[in-house]
Scaffold this active site. Structure first.
Site, PDB file in Angstrom:
ATOM      1  N   ASN A 116      62.792  74.904  68.806  1.00 18.71           N
ATOM      2  CA  ASN A 116      62.910  75.994  69.774  1.00 18.71           C
ATOM      3  C   ASN A 116      64.325  76.237  70.270  1.00 18.71           C
ATOM      4  OD1 ASN A 116      60.139  76.424  69.639  1.00 18.71           O
ATOM      5  ND2 ASN A 116      59.714  74.984  71.296  1.00 18.71           N
ATOM      6  N   HIS A 148      64.458  61.230  75.090  1.00 14.08           N
ATOM      7  CA  HIS A 148      64.783  61.436  73.680  1.00 14.08           C
ATOM      8  C   HIS A 148      66.275  61.210  73.421  1.00 14.08           C
ATOM      9  CE1 HIS A 148      60.823  63.183  73.526  1.00 14.08           C
ATOM     10  NE2 HIS A 148      61.167  64.177  74.322  1.00 14.08           N
ATOM     11  N   SER A 167      61.281  63.035  69.589  1.00  7.78           N
ATOM     12  CA  SER A 167      61.071  64.399  70.063  1.00  7.78           C
ATOM     13  C   SER A 167      59.939  65.030  69.262  1.00  7.78           C
ATOM     14  CB  SER A 167      62.352  65.216  69.897  1.00  7.78           C
ATOM     15  OG  SER A 167      62.614  65.422  68.510  1.00  7.78           O
ATOM     16  N   THR A 168      59.417  66.150  69.761  1.00  5.73           N
ATOM     17  CA  THR A 168      58.344  66.833  69.041  1.00  5.73           C
ATOM     18  C   THR A 168      58.806  67.235  67.650  1.00  5.73           C
ATOM     19  OG1 THR A 168      57.442  67.679  71.127  1.00  5.73           O
ATOM     20  CG2 THR A 168      56.726  68.767  69.108  1.00  5.73           C
ATOM     21  N   GLY A 169      60.054  67.692  67.547  1.00  8.49           N
ATOM     22  CA  GLY A 169      60.574  68.108  66.249  1.00  8.49           C
ATOM     23  C   GLY A 169      60.606  66.979  65.238  1.00  8.49           C
ATOM     24  N   ASN A 207      55.345  73.496  70.986  1.00 13.69           N
ATOM     25  CA  ASN A 207      55.141  73.820  72.400  1.00 13.69           C
ATOM     26  C   ASN A 207      54.752  75.264  72.686  1.00 13.69           C
ATOM     27  OD1 ASN A 207      55.202  71.411  73.757  1.00 13.69           O
ATOM     28  ND2 ASN A 207      57.422  71.410  74.006  1.00 13.69           N
ATOM     29  N   TRP A 232      68.951  72.144  67.059  1.00 12.82           N
ATOM     30  CA  TRP A 232      70.372  72.170  67.415  1.00 12.82           C
ATOM     31  C   TRP A 232      70.537  71.629  68.838  1.00 12.82           C
ATOM     32  CZ3 TRP A 232      74.480  72.502  64.479  1.00 12.82           C
ATOM     33  CH2 TRP A 232      75.723  72.707  65.059  1.00 12.82           C
TER      34      TRP A 232
END
Length: 359
Positions: free
Chosen positions: A147, A331, A279-281, A170, A301
Site C-alpha cells: 500500500n 516491524h 509485515s503483512t507484505g 488491509n 517502499w
C-alpha cells in the site's frame, strides 16, 4: 591561519569518512547479493544484519536501485525457496483454520498475548471454511500489492490486473486509484483495526453501508482476517462477521492458523533475517511461494522519499504517517525490503518500485 588549517583538516576528514561509508555500503550490498545460496536459504552475514538498519537509515532509499528491465525468473531458486519454506509451514494448510479446528464456545489463547483468551462465537465458527481456501490452487503469476504511496502515478493498474492471482493488503481502496493499483482482488487481508480507521468503527448506518459495499465488490474473493493475534479487535471481528452473515455476502472468509506468524518469523530468522513481527507484505509473499510460480511485488517502499528525493506517502490512499526506523515499531520494514531487493536481483521475485510500462 591556525583556524583556517583546522577547518581544512576537518573538511578533509569529513570527505574521507563519506568516501569510506560509500565504499562500505557498496561492499555490503555486493556481499549480501552473493549470500543467497543452497536450498533457497537467504544467508546474511552477521555484520550485515547488525549494521543493516544503520546503513539503510544513513543512505536512505538510494542504495536500492535495481532494474526491472531484463529481469528473468530463476525457476530453480523459486523451487528451492518453496521447499525451504515448507520445512516451517504449509501455506495451503496454515492460511486458515477450518471448521473442524474448533467448535462454538471453545476458548483459545491469542497468538501474541498468551495471557488473554478468546471465545469462538457461533458467528465466527459459521464463517470458518470447511477446507482451506487455497487447497490445490496453483497460479503461473501472482501479484502481491502493498500500500505504499510509491504506487501513485505508477500506471501499474493494468499490469497488476493481468496477473492470474492478485493479493492485496488491509482492504485498501482500489476503484479511485485503479490506474495505478488495478482493481482485481483475489485474496485480500483485513486487520481488525481497519474497521475503526477506515469505516468509523461502524458508528452509524452510513459507515456500515460503506463497508458492506466494499465487501460486495470482492465477490468470491478470499477475505483474510487475522482474528487471533492480539486482544482488542475482537468486537470489530464480530461486527464484521455479523455484517457478512446479515447481508449474505459471497466473500470467502479465512482466519490464519494459530502457528502461522511464528512459523513465518522462524523461517526468516533461520535464514538470518532478524525481523520482529513480519509485515503483512512479507507474510503474503511467504505464503504466495506455496502456490505461485512467479511472484511480482508492487507498492513495497518503506522510505519517506523516492530515488529522486520526492516525498512518498506511507499509504497511497490516506495521510497516515509511519516511522520506519522507530524501535517501537513491531516491524522492520526497511530490512524486509532489503531482503526482497536481494531476492529480486537473484530472480526469485520481481520487485517493481517505479512506473510500469504501458501494455
Amino acid at each position: 591561519m591556525r583556524s583556517i588549517r583546522k577547518r581544512w583538516t576537518i573538511c578533509t576528514i569529513s570527505l574521507l569518512l563519506i568516501f569510506y561509508k560509500t565504499k562500505e555500503i557498496a561492499r555490503t550490498e555486493e556481499h549480501q547479493e552473493t549470500q543467497l545460496i543452497g536450498d533457497g536459504e537467504l544467508c546474511l552475514s552477521r555484520s550485515l544484519v547488525n549494521s543493516s538498519d544503520k546503513i539503510i537509515r544513513k543512505a536512505g532509499s538510494t542504495i536500492f536501485q535495481h532494474s526491472v528491465q531484463g529481469w528473468k525468473i530463476n525457476s530453480s531458486l523459486v523451487l528451492e525457496i518453496r521447499k525451504n519454506i515448507l520445512r516451517f509451514l504449509d501455506a495451503e494448510r496454515d492460511v486458515s483454520v477450518v471448521k473442524s479446528s474448533f467448535k462454538p464456545g471453545d476458548v483459545i489463547h491469542y497468538v501474541l498475548d498468551r495471557r488473554r483468551t478468546l471465545n469462538i462465537s457461533h458467528n465466527l465458527h459459521s464463517l470458518l471454511p470447511e477446507v482451506s481456501p487455497m487447497k490445490n490452487r496453483r497460479f503461473k503469476t501472482c501479484a502481491v500489492v502493498g500500500n505504499s504511496g510509491i504506487l501513485l502515478d505508477s500506471g501499474c493498474g493494468k499490469e497488476i490486473d493481468s496477473h492470474n492471482f492478485v493479493i492485496r493488503c488491509n482492504l485498501a481502496p482500489v476503484v479511485e486509484f485503479a490506474a495505478d493499483v488495478g482493481t482485481k482482488s483475489d485474496f485480500i487481508t483485513m486487520n481488525p483495526s481497519v474497521v475503526q480507521r477506515a469505516f468509523g468503527g461502524f458508528r452509524n448506518e452510513s459507515d456500515r453501508e460503506k463497508f458492506v459495499h466494499r465487501l460486495s465488490m470482492l465477490n468470491d474473493s478470499v477475505l483474510w482476517i487475522p482474528a487471533f493475534m492480539v486482544k482488542g479487535g475482537e468486537k470489530h471481528v464480530e461486527w464484521v462477521n455479523a455484517l457478512i452473515l446479515k447481508n449474505k455476502l459471497q466473500v470467502r472468509t479465512a482466519y490464519p492458523s494459530l502457528r502461522l506468524i511464528h512459523a513465518v518469523r522462524g523461517y526468516w530468522l533461520t535464514n538470518k533475517v532478524p525481523i520482529k513481527r513480519p509485515s503483512t507484505g512479507l507474510l503474503m509473499y511467504t505464503l504466495a511461494t506455496r502456490f505461485c510460480d512467479e511472484i511480482h511485488l508492487y507498492g513495497f517502499w518503506p522510505f519517506p522519499k523516492d530515488l529522486n528525493g520526492k516525498a512518498v506517502k506511507y499509504h497511497y490512499y490516506d495521510d497516515l504517517k509511519y516511522r520506519y526506523f522507530s524501535n517501537a515499531s513491531p516491524h522492520r520494514m526497511p530490512l524486509e525490503f532489503k531482503t526482497l531487493n536481494v531476492l529480486h536481483n537473484r530472480g526469485a521475485l520481481k520487485l517493481t518500485t517505479g512506473k510500469c510500462m504501458k501494455q
